[in-house]
Scaffold this active site. Structure first.
Site, short mmCIF file in Angstrom:
data_model
loop_
_atom_site.label_atom_id
_atom_site.label_comp_id
_atom_site.label_asym_id
_atom_site.label_seq_id
_atom_site.Cartn_x
_atom_site.Cartn_y
_atom_site.Cartn_z
N GLY A 1 0.75 -1.24 0.00
CA GLY A 1 0.00 0.00 0.00
C GLY A 1 0.78 1.29 0.00
CG ASN B 1 2.15 3.54 -5.80
OD1 ASN B 1 2.81 4.56 -5.75
ND2 ASN B 1 2.46 2.53 -6.59
CB VAL C 1 -10.83 -4.73 -13.28
CG1 VAL C 1 -12.16 -4.02 -13.06
CG2 VAL C 1 -9.75 -4.19 -12.33
CG ASN D 1 -2.75 -0.52 -13.26
OD1 ASN D 1 -2.60 -0.58 -12.05
ND2 ASN D 1 -2.14 -1.35 -14.09
CG HIS E 1 3.10 -2.00 -15.86
ND1 HIS E 1 2.67 -3.19 -15.34
CD2 HIS E 1 4.23 -2.27 -16.56
CE1 HIS E 1 3.51 -4.15 -15.73
NE2 HIS E 1 4.45 -3.61 -16.47
#
Length: 190
Positions: free
Chosen positions: A11, A13, A87, A101, A103
């Site tokens: 967690g 981010n 998702v 998102n 990456h």
């Protein structure tokens, strides 16, 4: 505007995003959802007074259950922060171009199923690339395939180890992910 963060891991981010929006008058992290009861992202969110919810991998496919949670929290955008499940289509359809998102590579390099965390950094090191970075993108039904919003890079040298690369990429994430999310949300037209 209420946003939900989906996270499966430690967690960092997630916490960074919550802190970024803590005093915003227009954007609120209304909920942090995890598929793992022991994800430290949940603790980080609770420590910052953000409500949390655990949805198991199986329940994540239950459209009514998931949509009830998102709807009851008036969620308008979804942010992925180390969320490793695909998702479901029903969420993609409802939140088209409203799921963001991050990456840990310069996509399309080193993306796809199984390419996350250390796996990406090992691939970058083995390739001999002279730079690495992050890609912030919308998601679709294929891993790491959605439209790119922004990319940020940093140099790497032959001497850099996988661990060195692992330290460089989170610095980019911390610096750019929350502000890029904010930019997308502030410019969103329904």
């Amino acid at each position: 505007m209420n946003i939900a963060i989906l996270a499966s891991g430690s967690g960092t981010n997630c916490e960074n995003i919550i802190k970024h929006f803590q005093h915003s008058k227009t954007i609120k992290v209304a909920l942090v959802i995890s598929n793992k009861a022991d994800a430290y992202a949940l603790t980080r969110a609770q420590n910052l007074n953000v409500p949390t919810c655990i949805i198991s991998k199986d329940d994540f496919r239950n459209e009514k259950k998931v949509m009830d949670i998102l709807d009851s929290n008036n969620i308008e955008f979804i942010i992925l922060a180390g969320f490793l499940l695909m998702v479901p289509t029903f969420i993609l359809n409802k939140y088209k171009q409203r799921i963001i998102n991050i990456h840990p590579s310069l996509l399309p390099k080193y993306g796809g199923k199984g390419m996350y965390g250390r796996n990406v950094h090992v691939a970058v090191k083995e390739s001999g690339d002279t730079k690495t970075g992050i890609t912030i993108h919308f998601i679709d039904e294929i891993y790491d395939n959605g439209e790119h919003i922004a990319q940020f890079s940093c140099p790497i040298t032959e001497e850099d180890s996988v661990e060195d690369i692992e330290h460089k990429v989170p610095e980019l994430e911390k610096r750019y992910y929350p502000s890029t999310i904010e930019s997308v949300l502030m410019n969103y037209k329904d």
